[in-house]
Design a protein around this motif. Structure first.
Motif, PDB file in Angstrom:
ATOM      1  N   LEU A 143      87.266  52.277  49.382  1.00  0.00           N
ATOM      2  CA  LEU A 143      88.324  51.713  50.212  1.00  0.00           C
ATOM      3  C   LEU A 143      88.072  50.225  50.465  1.00  0.00           C
ATOM      4  N   GLY A 144      87.678  49.522  49.405  1.00  0.00           N
ATOM      5  CA  GLY A 144      87.509  48.085  49.487  1.00  0.00           C
ATOM      6  C   GLY A 144      88.843  47.367  49.379  1.00  0.00           C
ATOM      7  N   LEU A 146     104.938  53.137  67.000  1.00  0.00           N
ATOM      8  CA  LEU A 146     104.669  54.432  66.387  1.00  0.00           C
ATOM      9  C   LEU A 146     103.348  54.328  65.647  1.00  0.00           C
ATOM     10  N   ASP A 147     102.450  55.272  65.872  1.00  0.00           N
ATOM     11  CA  ASP A 147     101.180  55.346  65.146  1.00  0.00           C
ATOM     12  C   ASP A 147     101.160  56.606  64.298  1.00  0.00           C
ATOM     13  N   VAL A 148     100.676  56.469  63.061  1.00  0.00           N
ATOM     14  CA  VAL A 148     100.485  57.619  62.181  1.00  0.00           C
ATOM     15  C   VAL A 148      99.049  57.601  61.684  1.00  0.00           C
ATOM     16  N   VAL A 149      98.357  58.727  61.817  1.00  0.00           N
ATOM     17  CA  VAL A 149      96.983  58.865  61.347  1.00  0.00           C
ATOM     18  C   VAL A 149      97.001  59.579  60.001  1.00  0.00           C
ATOM     19  N   TYR A 150      96.481  58.920  58.979  1.00  0.00           N
ATOM     20  CA  TYR A 150      96.319  59.517  57.654  1.00  0.00           C
ATOM     21  C   TYR A 150      94.830  59.767  57.424  1.00  0.00           C
ATOM     22  N   VAL A 165      99.893  59.050  51.314  1.00  0.00           N
ATOM     23  CA  VAL A 165      99.730  57.803  50.575  1.00  0.00           C
ATOM     24  C   VAL A 165      98.386  57.864  49.869  1.00  0.00           C
ATOM     25  N   GLY A 166      98.408  57.715  48.535  1.00  0.00           N
ATOM     26  CA  GLY A 166      97.172  57.869  47.788  1.00  0.00           C
ATOM     27  C   GLY A 166      96.565  59.234  48.044  1.00  0.00           C
ATOM     28  N   GLY A 167      95.275  59.276  48.316  1.00  0.00           N
ATOM     29  CA  GLY A 167      94.603  60.531  48.625  1.00  0.00           C
ATOM     30  C   GLY A 167      94.575  60.837  50.105  1.00  0.00           C
ATOM     31  N   TYR A 168      95.428  60.189  50.878  1.00  0.00           N
ATOM     32  CA  TYR A 168      95.461  60.368  52.328  1.00  0.00           C
ATOM     33  C   TYR A 168      96.744  61.080  52.734  1.00  0.00           C
ATOM     34  N   ARG A 169      96.624  61.999  53.680  1.00  0.00           N
ATOM     35  CA  ARG A 169      97.783  62.750  54.149  1.00  0.00           C
ATOM     36  C   ARG A 169      97.882  62.634  55.672  1.00  0.00           C
ATOM     37  N   ALA A 170      99.106  62.440  56.157  1.00  0.00           N
ATOM     38  CA  ALA A 170      99.306  62.325  57.598  1.00  0.00           C
ATOM     39  C   ALA A 170      98.926  63.627  58.289  1.00  0.00           C
ATOM     40  N   ASP A 171      98.107  63.527  59.338  1.00  0.00           N
ATOM     41  CA  ASP A 171      97.768  64.748  60.082  1.00  0.00           C
ATOM     42  C   ASP A 171      98.118  64.639  61.558  1.00  0.00           C
ATOM     43  N   SER A 172      98.515  63.438  62.019  1.00  0.00           N
ATOM     44  CA  SER A 172      98.875  63.269  63.425  1.00  0.00           C
ATOM     45  C   SER A 172      99.761  62.041  63.568  1.00  0.00           C
ATOM     46  N   ALA A 173     100.556  62.016  64.626  1.00  0.00           N
ATOM     47  CA  ALA A 173     101.396  60.853  64.921  1.00  0.00           C
ATOM     48  C   ALA A 173     101.657  60.807  66.419  1.00  0.00           C
ATOM     49  N   SER A 232      91.717  61.504  54.674  1.00  0.00           N
ATOM     50  CA  SER A 232      91.367  62.014  53.356  1.00  0.00           C
ATOM     51  C   SER A 232      90.565  63.301  53.520  1.00  0.00           C
ATOM     52  N   ALA A 233      90.311  63.983  52.420  1.00  0.00           N
ATOM     53  CA  ALA A 233      89.581  65.249  52.466  1.00  0.00           C
ATOM     54  C   ALA A 233      88.158  65.073  52.962  1.00  0.00           C
ATOM     55  N   SER A 234      87.594  63.866  52.797  1.00  0.00           N
ATOM     56  CA  SER A 234      86.216  63.627  53.211  1.00  0.00           C
ATOM     57  C   SER A 234      86.113  62.991  54.594  1.00  0.00           C
ATOM     58  N   GLY A 235      87.256  62.726  55.237  1.00  0.00           N
ATOM     59  CA  GLY A 235      87.226  62.164  56.582  1.00  0.00           C
ATOM     60  C   GLY A 235      87.539  60.689  56.652  1.00  0.00           C
ATOM     61  N   GLY A 236      87.855  60.043  55.522  1.00  0.00           N
ATOM     62  CA  GLY A 236      88.313  58.662  55.571  1.00  0.00           C
ATOM     63  C   GLY A 236      89.630  58.582  56.313  1.00  0.00           C
ATOM     64  N   GLU A 237      89.943  57.408  56.868  1.00  0.00           N
ATOM     65  CA  GLU A 237      91.121  57.323  57.725  1.00  0.00           C
ATOM     66  C   GLU A 237      91.899  56.042  57.498  1.00  0.00           C
ATOM     67  N   LEU A 238      93.217  56.166  57.541  1.00  0.00           N
ATOM     68  CA  LEU A 238      94.147  55.051  57.616  1.00  0.00           C
ATOM     69  C   LEU A 238      94.939  55.208  58.899  1.00  0.00           C
ATOM     70  N   ARG A 239      95.273  54.087  59.542  1.00  0.00           N
ATOM     71  CA  ARG A 239      96.082  54.135  60.759  1.00  0.00           C
ATOM     72  C   ARG A 239      97.238  53.153  60.613  1.00  0.00           C
TER      73      ARG A 239
END
Length: 365
Positions: free
Chosen positions: A339-340, A258-262, A238-246, A264-271
């Motif tokens: 990420l505002g 269900l939890d999915v961790v997204y 999603v956007g510049g974020y890619r799922a790396d764990s669930a 970014s290349a710089s370490g930003g995170e979506l959960r």
């Protein structure tokens, strides 16, 4: 074609009994080999401060032992690095670790419940200033996934001095940064790898806690992640974020969430947290937790979208909504100048459009 970046690996102790009675002094460079996170070092100290001493808490399997520096509220023994900076009658402390037992509440959990304000420190990152749980003047930032917390122990430091200290933090071992960021959260996280007790802590603007006793969280093997997400009807990016764990969370008999961790290349995170409507611990509509924040009720495809955030420009956003296929969802975001509020709403909209939850026989189906 360039070779993939190797995943990070680090030293661990074989048992809790091997933990140091007192965390030993060690440089940031040497500590990096014992840490599952990027270790940062101050490249410039506040005026009048001339002493910087660091100590390591090494990782060990779960177990309660009489060792200074270990957590009193859990049987877990994750790694951590502590730096004390002093001089001229002033003293402060930095703590560095991977906050991995839950999503870091408002992206600065040590300041929970206090009025906080963000300051830019470069690279899209922000540091939050406020008051910690010991009523000390304090600050917190996430940098390449590492949580870096500051607490003033003696004397006075200005806002400018604290912000400048964070802006002057540099990776102790620069080549470790890419390797840590290339490593999935599930491989780094102590709680994903070890049978440690679940810790009930706040996670964002709206109230959601996971309670023990016992260990929760069944994490998907990295090589199976893409197929797993396809089976759930959840987008892999999603956007510049890619799922790396669930992971799936439950009560031992049935899956609740269900939890999915997204990332970014710089370490930003979506959960992302998802549950069958009424089938998990997301209480919809959400209730505010004890954190000063702005709350808005918006619309997403004709459905209510509950949004909370600490700062419109820097974020620490929290969104709750319902999917028409019969699911309830929550998306949390780390903070940063990219990420505002508005950027986060865009990610929620994109994610919602990519979900195909009702058309598959997934884990929550």
């Amino acid at each position: 074609m360039s070779s993939p970046v190797p995943h990070w690996s680090w030293h661990v102790l074989d048992s809790a009994a091997e933990l140091d009675p007192v965390p030993p002094a060690i440089t940031e460079e040497l500590a990096q080999d014992w840490c599952n996170f990027v270790v940062w070092r101050p490249s410039k100290l506040p005026d009048g401060c001339d002493t910087s001493t660091g100590t390591i808490r090494r990782e060990a399997p779960p177990g309660r032992v009489d060792a200074k520096g270990r957590s009193p509220w859990s049987d877990a023994n994750p790694s951590g690095y502590r730096t004390e900076i002093s001089g001229g009658g002033r003293r402060l402390r930095l703590k560095q670790f991977l906050y991995d037992w839950a999503f870091p509440a408002a992206d600065h959990p040590c300041l929970w419940g206090s009025e906080t304000r963000p300051h830019e420190i470069g690279g899209g990152r922000v540091v939050w200033l406020g008051t910690d749980y010991l009523s000390h003047r304090a600050a917190s930032a996430r940098m390449a996934r590492t949580t870096v917390e500051l607490s003033v122990l003696e004397g006075e430091f200005t806002d400018d001095e604290l912000v400048a200290l964070f802006a002057a933090l540099r990776p102790a071992v620069p080549e470790a940064v890419a390797r840590v960021l290339a490593t999935p959260f599930a491989e780094l996280s102590y709680w994903a790898r070890r049978p440690a007790e679940t810790v009930s802590v706040p996670t964002g603007v709206f109230s959601f806690h996971r309670h023990g006793p016992g260990h929760e969280g069944d994490w998907v093997a990295p090589g199976e992640l893409t197929a797993f997400l396809a089976g759930q009807g959840v987008p892999v990016s999603v956007g510049g974020y890619r799922a790396d764990s669930a992971a799936t969370f439950g009560d031992g008999a049935a899956v609740r969430e269900l939890d999915v961790v997204y990332a970014s290349a710089s370490g930003g995170e979506l959960r992302l947290t998802a549950q069958r409507t009424g089938g998990g611990r997301l209480a919809f509509p959400p209730q505010r937790d004890k954190q000063p924040a702005t709350e808005e009720l918006l619309e997403l495809g004709g459905r209510p979208l509950h949004l909370g955030y600490r700062d419109a420009g820097a974020g620490a956003c929290d969104a709750w909504w319902q999917h028409p296929d019969g699911y309830e969802l929550r998306l949390l975001g780390s903070s940063g100048t990219d990420l505002g509020r508005d950027a986060f709403i865009g990610l929620v909209t994109e994610l919602d459009a990519g979900l195909r939850l009702g058309g598959r026989a997934g884990t929550l189906g």
